[in-house]
Write an enzyme that holds these catalytic residues in place. Sequence first.
Site: not given
Ligand code: HEA
Ligand code: HEA
Ligand code: CU
Lengths: 551, 369, 288
Positions: A91, A120, A156, A183-184, A267, A269, A271, A282, A316-317, A342, A345, A464
């Site tokens: 997933h 293009d 993942w 590809s990327s 990380h 990634e 962004y 925007s 921070h992870h 951020t 923005k 989790r």
């Molecule tokens: C990048 C984008 C992304 C997106 C879009 C989603 C979308 C969703 N994610 Fe996930 N998720 C991740 C990225 C994302 N996730 C990542 C990176 C992890 C961490 C993995 C890891 O731990 O290694 C994670 C892990 C994760 C967990 C934790 C699993 C665990 O720790 O064991 C869960 C649990 O609830 C979850 C739920 C969902 C759900 C309910 C959606 C929903 O938004 C999905 C909605 C979409 C559909 C349901 C399909 C489309 C619809 C149909 C096909 C129609 C038919 C439907 C019906 C008949 C109901 N995700």
């Molecule tokens: C699109 C993807 C995305 C984005 C944009 C971010 C944005 C941020 N993430 Fe997140 N993050 C993930 C995707 C993302 N993250 C994923 C996938 C994981 C889990 C991976 C895994 O373990 O599987 C993760 C996990 C993760 C962790 C690790 C948690 C853990 O495993 O223990 C942390 C810890 O610092 C963190 C921090 C942040 C912070 C500080 C930002 C900041 O960039 C956010 C900044 C934005 C704001 C703060 C809001 C707007 C700001 C204002 C309105 C200004 C005023 C605010 C103040 C002065 C407070 N993220």
């Molecule tokens: Cu991060």
Amino acid sequence: MTAATETLNPIQGGHADEAHGHDDHGHHASTGWRRWVYATNHKDIGTLYLWFAFTMFIVGGLMALGIRAELFTPGLQFWQPEFFNQLTTLHGIIMVFGAIMPAFTGLANWMLPLMLGAPDMAFARMNNWSFWLLPPSALLLVISLFVPGGAAAGGWTLYPPLSLQFGMGMDLAIFSVHLLGLSSIMGSINIVVTVLNMRAPGMTLMRMPMFAWTSLVTAYLLIAVAPVLAGAVTMLLTDRHFGTHFFKAVGGGDPVLFQHIFWFFGHPEVYIMALPAFGIVSQIIPAFARKPLFGYHSMVYATASIAILSFMVWAHHMFSVGMPATAQLFFMFMTMLIAVPTGVKVFNWIATMWQGSMSFETPMLFAVGFVCLFTVGGFSGLVLSIAPVDTQMHDTYYVVAHFHYVLVAGALFSLFGAVYYWLPKWTGYMYSERMGKFHFWWSMIWFNVTFFPMHFLGLAGMPRRIPDYPLQFTDFNTLASVGAFCFGLGQLIFLYNVIHTIRGGVGKAPANPWEGSHTLEWEVPSPAPHHTWETPPAREVVEKGLKEQLL
Amino acid sequence: MRFPRALGLAALLPACTYAIDGKYTFQTPQTLIARDISDLHAWIMAVIVVIFIAVFGVMFYSIFKHRKASGHKARHFHENTTVEVLWTLIPAVILVIMAWPAAKVVLAQKDTRDAELTIKATGYQWFWGYDYLDHGFGFKSKLATPRNQIEDYHRDSKQKDAHYLLEVTEPLVVPVGTKVRILATSNDVIHSWGVPAFGVKQDAIPGFIRDTWFKAEKEGTFRGQCVELCGRDHGFMPIVVQVLSKDKFAAWVEQKQKEAKAAADDPNKVWVRDELIARGKTVYEANCAACHKSDGAGGGAFPALTGSKIANGPIAAHVGIVLSGKGAMPAWQGLSDTEIAAVVTYERNALGNSVGDFIQPKDVKAARK
Amino acid sequence: MNVENGVHDPHYFVPAPSRWPIVGSSGLFCLALGAAFAMNSVSAGKWLLLAGAAIIIWMLFGWFGDVIRESTHGQYGKQVDYSFRWGMSWFIFSEVMFFGAFFGALFYMRVITVPELGFDSTTHDLLWSGFKEAWPVATGPKVDAYHAMAPWGLPAINTALLLTSGVTLTWAHWGLVENQRGHLKIGLALTLLLGATFLGLQAYEYHHAWTEMQLTLASGAYGATFYMLTGFHGMHVLVGAIMLATMLGRVLRGHFDKEHHFAFEAAAWYWHFVDVVWLILFVFVYCI
Ligand code: HEA
Ligand code: HEA
Ligand SMILES: [Cu+2]
Ligand code: CUA
């Protein structure tokens, strides 16, 4: 689906728009399957990317439903724990690498040449390769489900030594990641070069659309970190099969080394999945506020700052691996700092809306929904960035809640907005606004029902990646599972709406269906002819739009 | 800390989050660090909620007032350096105010000096082993929930216990009011040792030792789970800590030491084969069956021991692989000479193998060099 | 280069639909699946690997053949030329990051992990009592004894070879710019010769290390980083040499003139990049 995609992008015959002089093309287009498989046209390739991404979204979403079904009540009902872990892993990988990233690349492919006035992408043939590496990688992942031992089940993030234990499924995942990386990298080189070298006269860097800027910076990030990921998984491979000790203490290696390398990629990634979303929003907000983007320059600088900072926060992870206090403090401070650009923005978007003349068509709804919910996700990120607090939250559902707010309500919502915004340009027809609005509100409600309770689960300590949980977590899990199924169901409306539009929608779309949008793509007819801007747009055309945007 | 704590509490009161323990928010803190974390969190939440309301208050005001439908005309301003500088600087200042107390807690968390009791916690797939380094004994702590409460594939599972998945065969026992240092390590893959009520979470990394500490303030039983994905039964390796008064703890230690002495093997004892096989079976079930399966059939990446070349080949190589590990096979340095002799003998003469030979603990000792 | 809109071809060259990408993808797919099979002793693996490699070679010939044809037919204008330059630069940047991952691993293990494992303290002595680290000959607690590479034998010669090859290549480039074809040919041939010698010596060094110094991939942190870094570098030298050989072939057929020779320059950039990697490698893997 082919029938649908045919109509999504009909080849224009002789009746191309005279004003822009793209009457004949140097070569004849192929037809049938060859058109897609041999494609060098950025619109065809963009279309392929988008359909591929949507397919992967469904596949990854069904896996999420598998996860949610198991977590509906305590106890093991459907899956063996091994298979549950495979579901979680696939997933994550499929959503990140298969759905979100290709969708953004697809949009960049479709829109950048149109927005910049280029005939293009810079390397049209390589562009095809970038896309056609994706289906084989996806296929490798699918095959991995059926080999002895099953697919990779280490999350993942593929942490060793766990990932050294699996069978062939892990090797297939590794090679899949290699191909995805290739590809990327190629896709990103294409985007960077297109933006740097293919802009129409008059469209200077500091005047080009924000979406071009964010695509440029995103592509730069990808070129920088995709090879690092490739290196990390290569080390995994040699540790698995060739006796090296990168991640094994007996030979002086360290499992934590993998985490450093992985998150140096990982990380930036995240962004990579956020910046293009910022770009889309925007574009959309000024269009529907009928007002130029507020603070264009600071938006550009903020994008760049986020990109630069994103290389300095990776650990921070890893707050709980036991780093020295100085490292904890450094990474904590740097992470918190990202909130500043951020925030800039978010404030700029709101200032763009301020004193505007707003209307709320579906793209705008998704953009506003994005701003709200992304901020919620950003704030929970900020909470996680406080190292001591992360001690409690790390590897709990609080993190899951955090990243679904930024990924689903962030990246995915922005993509929905983008599709509604540009669908008239792609198909030549208007989508159903009623269905679109319904899709938005439905998604908005059920998204929050699914993921908001996960904050509480995480605070209360639910780890989790577990297939079963102690009893006190039952209520919120049940709620989240119900939400997930409803949210998923709602996506069928989206699919239906898109196909309906391709088939004629609610009527023909004008070249520019939106009052407030002034970028170059709206200067070509709808649907966009197969070949556009074969000669760069005239300077007046470019200047006209830029003036409307006060650039 | 007092000022932010008060502010944070005030912000959280309306939500009543402290009222329902362990469901909406952190478990009730039992250590100074856990309380600091909880306060930090409350204070940050307060800041965030205020910012959120302010920022989105403005946005929704604009959404209601500045809409086309209500006839609002757009005003085409698009830049203002003053506000842009302000909304860059103000958040930065807020962040500094947030970072300061957080940094202090980081330093406190990291200070493991002057511990009064040191315990090594070793993660195994999928249970914990605890060694009381100062007292010379140790034990394994495994999930106690019966499998038939867990597996619900046929809707016939039993009623679940109150502490379903959070109960162990033998908890970690520590004295109250004592600084306990935990040395976390692992035998196979990364696990993570965490007890939310203590504000502690430390990854257990194979081949390395990382430490953390806590000082429990109250007697009682506190529960956590392994919090790093470690394979199949990651969800099934709980951590239970029992905090006793210092007196009770001393008595407990004494009793454990006695038991350990009674159970200890005399390293110079000469064993006969059947004794070793019997002993080996328990060692095997406890340590090896997780991967190689009880019947020795293995599966997936784990080779079958039944008919295995190594288990049927020269005994030195067999002992060698158990001692030093290979690939995903952990090195079993932590087992005693007797245990290794027993398990190796067991593998060669059971599980469908019948080599017939066996090895004495002193030869294992020699092989360790 | 001109970021702010310098050059605009009246008609930017957009290639016709092409089958090479999908051929390449099929090849890589076979390669990936074949490798996964082969590593897990599935017998079909090596055949798939071979098929994949063959398909890729076919694709390379076809694809570059097309590019060369388009180029010699004058279809690439100034703007396309800029695209190629940007493209190649970013590609090399991605390669830099790839090597960065392995250098990062080396520095991390060397500066953090190995000393920590060998450090006398109550903690790590619990696990690895008696292990004292000594880079480069004792880099892990359970590593079979081996000998380390000395920098001032073959490696120093190899350094000299690669540095010289950088010079001869630049000299060849001057020949091209000044329209002295003979000069160009000799320069290119010399560069190739130096590159090939380098590879030969490297192969010899590996053989020696593996068989006589007991230095293998499994020789702890040192062995792993030594082979992975020099190995990937060697592969890059090979690729660079193939690129240069192609250039030599094209020069012999009379391709390139002093204005249009970006393919040559790209190969040269690549070669210099590989050169620089070696220098860093020489310092951090062999010397320090
Ligand atoms: C990048 C984008 C992304 C997106 C879009 C989603 C979308 C969703 N994610 Fe996930 N998720 C991740 C990225 C994302 N996730 C990542 C990176 C992890 C961490 C993995 C890891 O731990 O290694 C994670 C892990 C994760 C967990 C934790 C699993 C665990 O720790 O064991 C869960 C649990 O609830 C979850 C739920 C969902 C759900 C309910 C959606 C929903 O938004 C999905 C909605 C979409 C559909 C349901 C399909 C489309 C619809 C149909 C096909 C129609 C038919 C439907 C019906 C008949 C109901 N995700
Ligand atoms: C699109 C993807 C995305 C984005 C944009 C971010 C944005 C941020 N993430 Fe997140 N993050 C993930 C995707 C993302 N993250 C994923 C996938 C994981 C889990 C991976 C895994 O373990 O599987 C993760 C996990 C993760 C962790 C690790 C948690 C853990 O495993 O223990 C942390 C810890 O610092 C963190 C921090 C942040 C912070 C500080 C930002 C900041 O960039 C956010 C900044 C934005 C704001 C703060 C809001 C707007 C700001 C204002 C309105 C200004 C005023 C605010 C103040 C002065 C407070 N993220
Ligand atoms: Cu991060
Ligand atoms: Cu042990 Cu998770």
